[in-house]
Write a protein that holds these residues in place. Structure first.
Motif, PDB file in Angstrom:
ATOM      1  N   ALA A   1       5.518   8.361   4.057  1.00 40.36           N
ATOM      2  CA  ALA A   1       5.879   7.015   4.947  1.00 40.36           C
ATOM      3  C   ALA A   1       6.733   5.999   4.062  1.00 40.36           C
ATOM      4  O   ALA A   1       7.567   5.693   4.726  1.00 40.36           O
ATOM      5  CB  ALA A   1       4.614   6.297   5.177  1.00 40.36           C
ATOM      6  N   LEU A   2       6.755   6.190   2.870  1.00 44.68           N
ATOM      7  CA  LEU A   2       7.766   5.294   2.179  1.00 44.68           C
ATOM      8  C   LEU A   2       9.128   5.836   2.112  1.00 44.68           C
ATOM      9  O   LEU A   2      10.202   5.424   2.570  1.00 44.68           O
ATOM     10  CB  LEU A   2       7.341   5.617   0.649  1.00 44.68           C
ATOM     11  CG  LEU A   2       8.331   4.748  -0.388  1.00 44.68           C
ATOM     12  CD1 LEU A   2       8.282   3.175  -0.006  1.00 44.68           C
ATOM     13  CD2 LEU A   2       7.640   4.897  -1.736  1.00 44.68           C
TER      14      LEU A   2
ATOM     15  N   TYR B   1       0.777  -1.298   0.019  1.00 39.84           N
ATOM     16  CA  TYR B   1       0.117   0.120   0.024  1.00 39.84           C
ATOM     17  C   TYR B   1       0.836   1.261   0.117  1.00 39.84           C
ATOM     18  O   TYR B   1       0.501   2.312  -0.752  1.00 39.84           O
ATOM     19  CB  TYR B   1      -1.043  -0.032   1.065  1.00 39.84           C
ATOM     20  CG  TYR B   1      -1.674   1.262   1.467  1.00 39.84           C
ATOM     21  CD1 TYR B   1      -2.679   1.704   0.817  1.00 39.84           C
ATOM     22  CD2 TYR B   1      -1.064   2.150   2.204  1.00 39.84           C
ATOM     23  CE1 TYR B   1      -3.476   2.719   0.996  1.00 39.84           C
ATOM     24  CE2 TYR B   1      -1.516   3.466   2.554  1.00 39.84           C
ATOM     25  CZ  TYR B   1      -2.746   3.492   1.819  1.00 39.84           C
ATOM     26  OH  TYR B   1      -3.703   4.917   2.281  1.00 39.84           O
ATOM     27  N   THR B   2       1.918   1.239   0.776  1.00 39.82           N
ATOM     28  CA  THR B   2       2.839   2.438   0.804  1.00 39.82           C
ATOM     29  C   THR B   2       3.308   2.648  -0.256  1.00 39.82           C
ATOM     30  O   THR B   2       3.509   3.791  -0.839  1.00 39.82           O
ATOM     31  CB  THR B   2       3.836   2.291   1.987  1.00 39.82           C
ATOM     32  OG1 THR B   2       3.124   2.082   3.323  1.00 39.82           O
ATOM     33  CG2 THR B   2       4.663   3.593   2.237  1.00 39.82           C
TER      34      THR B   2
ATOM     35  N   ALA C   1       1.540   9.106   1.930  1.00 43.24           N
ATOM     36  CA  ALA C   1       2.205   7.718   1.443  1.00 43.24           C
ATOM     37  C   ALA C   1       3.658   8.107   1.021  1.00 43.24           C
ATOM     38  O   ALA C   1       4.463   7.218   1.667  1.00 43.24           O
ATOM     39  CB  ALA C   1       1.266   7.247   0.276  1.00 43.24           C
TER      40      ALA C   1
ATOM     41  N   GLY D   1       2.629   5.783  -2.703  1.00 43.42           N
ATOM     42  CA  GLY D   1       3.731   6.854  -2.489  1.00 43.42           C
ATOM     43  C   GLY D   1       4.791   7.025  -3.422  1.00 43.42           C
ATOM     44  O   GLY D   1       5.350   7.948  -3.527  1.00 43.42           O
TER      45      GLY D   1
END
Length: 327
Positions: free
Chosen positions: A300-301, A76-77, A297, A81
């Motif tokens: 976070a990545l 998902y990330t 995102a 992202g």
């Protein structure tokens, strides 16, 4: 092969009947595969081998179930992202960027995270290593038991409690303003027990024969610890330190209470609020807009890539400094 074929036929039957849910297929695949494997193995190889195969299948399925959340989060990330993560994102801050503007980056948050985690490491690693050396090499009696007890208690402290402690002790009591250094203090509180526990276990793994050989040569105990024990356990100690860094690098609650958030670049962690990647991700995500979600995102990545990069650097340093043996 037979068990896999039966499970595949189950998936085909679900597909033909209109049930195309991957969750339903996964939920039915595991028990059908296990039961079929047990019956076939019991008939062909005997029930003793069947029990072994069932145990192996159950362990494998539990491993896959434990791995699914990690793979899902990473997928998902990365998918959300990777499109926003570019040089522009890494070189610009959110200064004067509106919530609907297709601009802005996480440079200010990257700087804040590196400075705060770096300060926390400078605080926690010496304290944690010296505590571990004391417990393994010198600690005896009630004091050592008390230190071990408090380390165990600190291991279970919620991160927000560490932030509340720094907030009440420094910002509210003494009147200091929000700054990155106070976030580093909160992170150091969370790092210390992890460093102590990991370093303690690594020091215990060093053979006593190495210590006794050094003592037999007349080497003092403090120099034995410094020149013999520590280099031998260096690889494991570095791994423990990196586990502690990875544990605190994603903390959000203590940073919200102690460093607050600043959309501009602040290179001085001792003055004014300072951004960080976890708070950046939280701030962007709560806006609820598609462009802000992409920035969250990407942040976070970036955090994941930073942890991986620091881990790689630490392992290279540990390999370089580890004692070499001639074969």
């Amino acid at each position: 092969m037979i068990a896999s074929a039966v499970a595949a036929l189950l998936g085909l039957a679900l597909f033909l009947t209109g049930h195309r849910s991957y969750g339903l297929f996964a939920a039915l695949y595991a028990p059908v595969y296990t039961v079929t494997l047990t019956v076939v193995s019991g008939v062909v190889e005997g029930w003793r081998h069947a029990k072994d195969r069932v145990a192996t299948a159950l362990v494998t399925m539990c491993f896959v179930l434990a791995l699914l959340p990690l793979v899902s989060v990473l997928a998902y990330t990365v998918l959300d992202g990777i499109g926003r993560l570019d040089w522009y994102f890494l070189q610009h801050s959110m200064r004067n960027v509106g919530p609907r503007d297709d601009a802005g980056g996480a440079y200010h948050a990257i700087v804040g995270t590196l400075e705060q985690v770096g300060l926390a490491t400078l605080i926690a690693v010496p304290v944690g290593l010296l505590t571990a050396v004391y417990l393994v090499e010198y600690g005896r009696g009630r004091l050592a038991k008390a230190v071990t007890f408090f380390v165990d208690v600190m291991t279970g402290i919620p991160s927000i409690v560490a932030g509340l402690f720094i907030l009440s002790a420094f910002i509210l009591l003494f009147g200091f303003r929000y700054a990155g250094v106070f976030g580093a203090m909160a992170l150091a509180i969370l790092m210390i027990p992890v460093v102590v526990r990991s370093a303690e276990e690594m020091l215990k793994l060093v053979p006593d024969a190495l210590r006794e050989a050094a003592y037999a040569l007349g080497v003092p105990k403090w120099k034995t610890v410094l020149r013999v024990v520590m280099p031998t356990a260096l690889t494991g100690i570095v791994t423990g330190v990196m586990l502690a860094v990875a544990r605190v690098m994603g903390e959000t609650a203590p940073l919200l209470l102690t460093t607050f958030y600043l959309p501009s670049i602040n290179m001085n962690p001792f003055y004014q609020p300072q951004a960080s990647l976890p708070v950046f991700v939280w701030t962007e995500w709560q806006k609820g807009l598609p462009i802000a979600t992409e920035r969250a995102a990407a942040g976070a990545l970036t955090l994941i890539l930073l942890v991986m990069l620091l881990n790689l650097i630490a392992r290279l340093i540990a390999w370089w400094k580890a004692p070499k043996t001639d074969r």
